[in-house]
Design a protein around this motif. Structure first.
Motif, PDB file in Angstrom:
ATOM      1  N   VAL A 276       8.635  11.189   0.742  1.00  0.00           N
ATOM      2  CA  VAL A 276       9.280  12.401   1.616  1.00  0.00           C
ATOM      3  C   VAL A 276      10.134  13.324   0.697  1.00  0.00           C
ATOM      4  N   VAL A 277      10.939  12.794  -0.172  1.00  0.00           N
ATOM      5  CA  VAL A 277      11.851  13.459  -0.847  1.00  0.00           C
ATOM      6  C   VAL A 277      11.159  14.072  -2.054  1.00  0.00           C
ATOM      7  N   VAL A 278      10.048  13.589  -2.904  1.00  0.00           N
ATOM      8  CA  VAL A 278       9.482  13.975  -3.823  1.00  0.00           C
ATOM      9  C   VAL A 278       8.559  15.130  -3.233  1.00  0.00           C
ATOM     10  N   ALA A 279       7.666  14.710  -2.270  1.00  0.00           N
ATOM     11  CA  ALA A 279       6.855  15.879  -1.524  1.00  0.00           C
ATOM     12  C   ALA A 279       7.768  17.133  -1.045  1.00  0.00           C
TER      13      ALA A 279
ATOM     14  N   ARG B 192       0.624  -1.241  -0.070  1.00  0.00           N
ATOM     15  CA  ARG B 192       0.126   0.037   0.020  1.00  0.00           C
ATOM     16  C   ARG B 192       0.903   1.240   0.080  1.00  0.00           C
ATOM     17  N   ALA B 193       1.785   1.354   0.782  1.00  0.00           N
ATOM     18  CA  ALA B 193       2.922   2.417   0.678  1.00  0.00           C
ATOM     19  C   ALA B 193       3.470   2.710  -0.835  1.00  0.00           C
ATOM     20  N   TRP B 194       3.681   1.322  -1.410  1.00  0.00           N
ATOM     21  CA  TRP B 194       4.306   1.668  -2.633  1.00  0.00           C
ATOM     22  C   TRP B 194       3.144   2.013  -3.752  1.00  0.00           C
ATOM     23  N   LEU B 195       1.915   1.583  -3.687  1.00  0.00           N
ATOM     24  CA  LEU B 195       0.876   2.002  -4.436  1.00  0.00           C
ATOM     25  C   LEU B 195       0.507   3.529  -4.014  1.00  0.00           C
ATOM     26  N   SER B 196       0.592   4.018  -2.881  1.00  0.00           N
ATOM     27  CA  SER B 196       0.374   5.404  -2.638  1.00  0.00           C
ATOM     28  C   SER B 196       1.386   6.228  -3.348  1.00  0.00           C
ATOM     29  N   LEU B 197       2.646   5.895  -3.650  1.00  0.00           N
ATOM     30  CA  LEU B 197       3.419   6.652  -4.813  1.00  0.00           C
ATOM     31  C   LEU B 197       2.571   7.139  -6.008  1.00  0.00           C
TER      32      LEU B 197
ATOM     33  N   ALA C 224       2.144  11.424  -0.215  1.00  0.00           N
ATOM     34  CA  ALA C 224       3.174  11.371   0.756  1.00  0.00           C
ATOM     35  C   ALA C 224       2.933  10.971   2.175  1.00  0.00           C
ATOM     36  N   VAL C 225       1.770  11.518   2.532  1.00  0.00           N
ATOM     37  CA  VAL C 225       1.152  11.196   3.986  1.00  0.00           C
ATOM     38  C   VAL C 225       0.609   9.936   3.904  1.00  0.00           C
ATOM     39  N   LEU C 226      -0.061   9.158   3.095  1.00  0.00           N
ATOM     40  CA  LEU C 226      -0.479   7.825   2.687  1.00  0.00           C
ATOM     41  C   LEU C 226       0.886   6.987   2.889  1.00  0.00           C
ATOM     42  N   ALA C 227       1.638   7.207   2.070  1.00  0.00           N
ATOM     43  CA  ALA C 227       2.835   6.394   2.037  1.00  0.00           C
ATOM     44  C   ALA C 227       3.626   6.383   3.420  1.00  0.00           C
ATOM     45  N   VAL C 228       3.623   7.303   4.030  1.00  0.00           N
ATOM     46  CA  VAL C 228       4.419   7.650   5.238  1.00  0.00           C
ATOM     47  C   VAL C 228       3.523   6.667   6.334  1.00  0.00           C
TER      48      VAL C 228
ATOM     49  N   ARG D   1      10.476   1.358   4.431  1.00  0.00           N
ATOM     50  CA  ARG D   1      11.319   2.516   4.294  1.00  0.00           C
ATOM     51  C   ARG D   1      11.493   3.068   3.277  1.00  0.00           C
ATOM     52  N   VAL D   2      11.768   2.393   2.297  1.00  0.00           N
ATOM     53  CA  VAL D   2      12.030   2.963   0.822  1.00  0.00           C
ATOM     54  C   VAL D   2      10.763   3.628   0.184  1.00  0.00           C
ATOM     55  N   PRO D   3       9.415   3.325   0.052  1.00  0.00           N
ATOM     56  CA  PRO D   3       8.533   4.103  -0.264  1.00  0.00           C
ATOM     57  C   PRO D   3       8.123   5.402   0.453  1.00  0.00           C
ATOM     58  N   MET D   4       8.432   5.261   1.748  1.00  0.00           N
ATOM     59  CA  MET D   4       8.489   6.390   2.826  1.00  0.00           C
ATOM     60  C   MET D   4       9.418   7.365   2.345  1.00  0.00           C
ATOM     61  N   ALA D   5      10.736   6.914   1.996  1.00  0.00           N
ATOM     62  CA  ALA D   5      11.708   7.938   1.710  1.00  0.00           C
ATOM     63  C   ALA D   5      11.331   8.548   0.407  1.00  0.00           C
ATOM     64  N   ILE D   6      11.014   7.769  -0.489  1.00  0.00           N
ATOM     65  CA  ILE D   6      10.743   8.429  -1.728  1.00  0.00           C
ATOM     66  C   ILE D   6       9.580   9.471  -1.662  1.00  0.00           C
TER      67      ILE D   6
END
Length: 117
Positions: free
Chosen positions: A99-102, A18-23, A73-77, A92-97
């Motif tokens: 946060v960096v994009v946002a 779900r974190a990956w899909l949130s991206l 980003a909020v959803l991914a985190v 942690r990878v999709p969370m970091a991506i």
């Protein structure tokens, strides 16, 4: 044998997914943020390409647009933190991506008026 490790791992893997899909939400919120920002500026009497709007108008149009863009980003985190809490460190990878994009988008839009853009 017990299925306990699989029961713990399955929800964590689903949350990581779900974190990956949130991206993917960035694909939708990118143009939507521009529509919101330009729409609010137009509603306040400024058209695209016209004179530079006042700071109050710029902030009133930019902040809601940035909030719209940051939602994935909020959803991914959110999903990533839950997955990490359940033991899936890959989240942690999709969370970091996210946060960096946002953060990059927000900083670009926040610093553009200050740098003459």
């Amino acid at each position: 044998m017990t299925a306990t490790p699989h029961v713990t791992g399955a929800p964590a893997a689903a949350l990581t997914r779900r974190a990956w899909l949130s991206l993917l939400g960035f694909v939708l919120t990118f143009p939507l943020a521009f529509l919101v920002g330009e729409g609010l500026a137009s509603a306040m009497g400024y058209e695209v390409g016209d004179a530079q709007p006042t700071w109050a108008v710029a902030i009133a149009a930019t902040v809601p647009a940035l909030v719209v863009f940051v939602l994935p980003a909020v959803l991914a985190v959110h999903f990533g933190r839950q997955a990490v809490r359940l033991g899936d460190r890959r989240a942690r990878v999709p969370m970091a991506i996210a946060v960096v994009v946002a953060a990059g988008f927000v900083l670009t839009n926040a610093l553009a008026p200050l740098l003459g853009g």
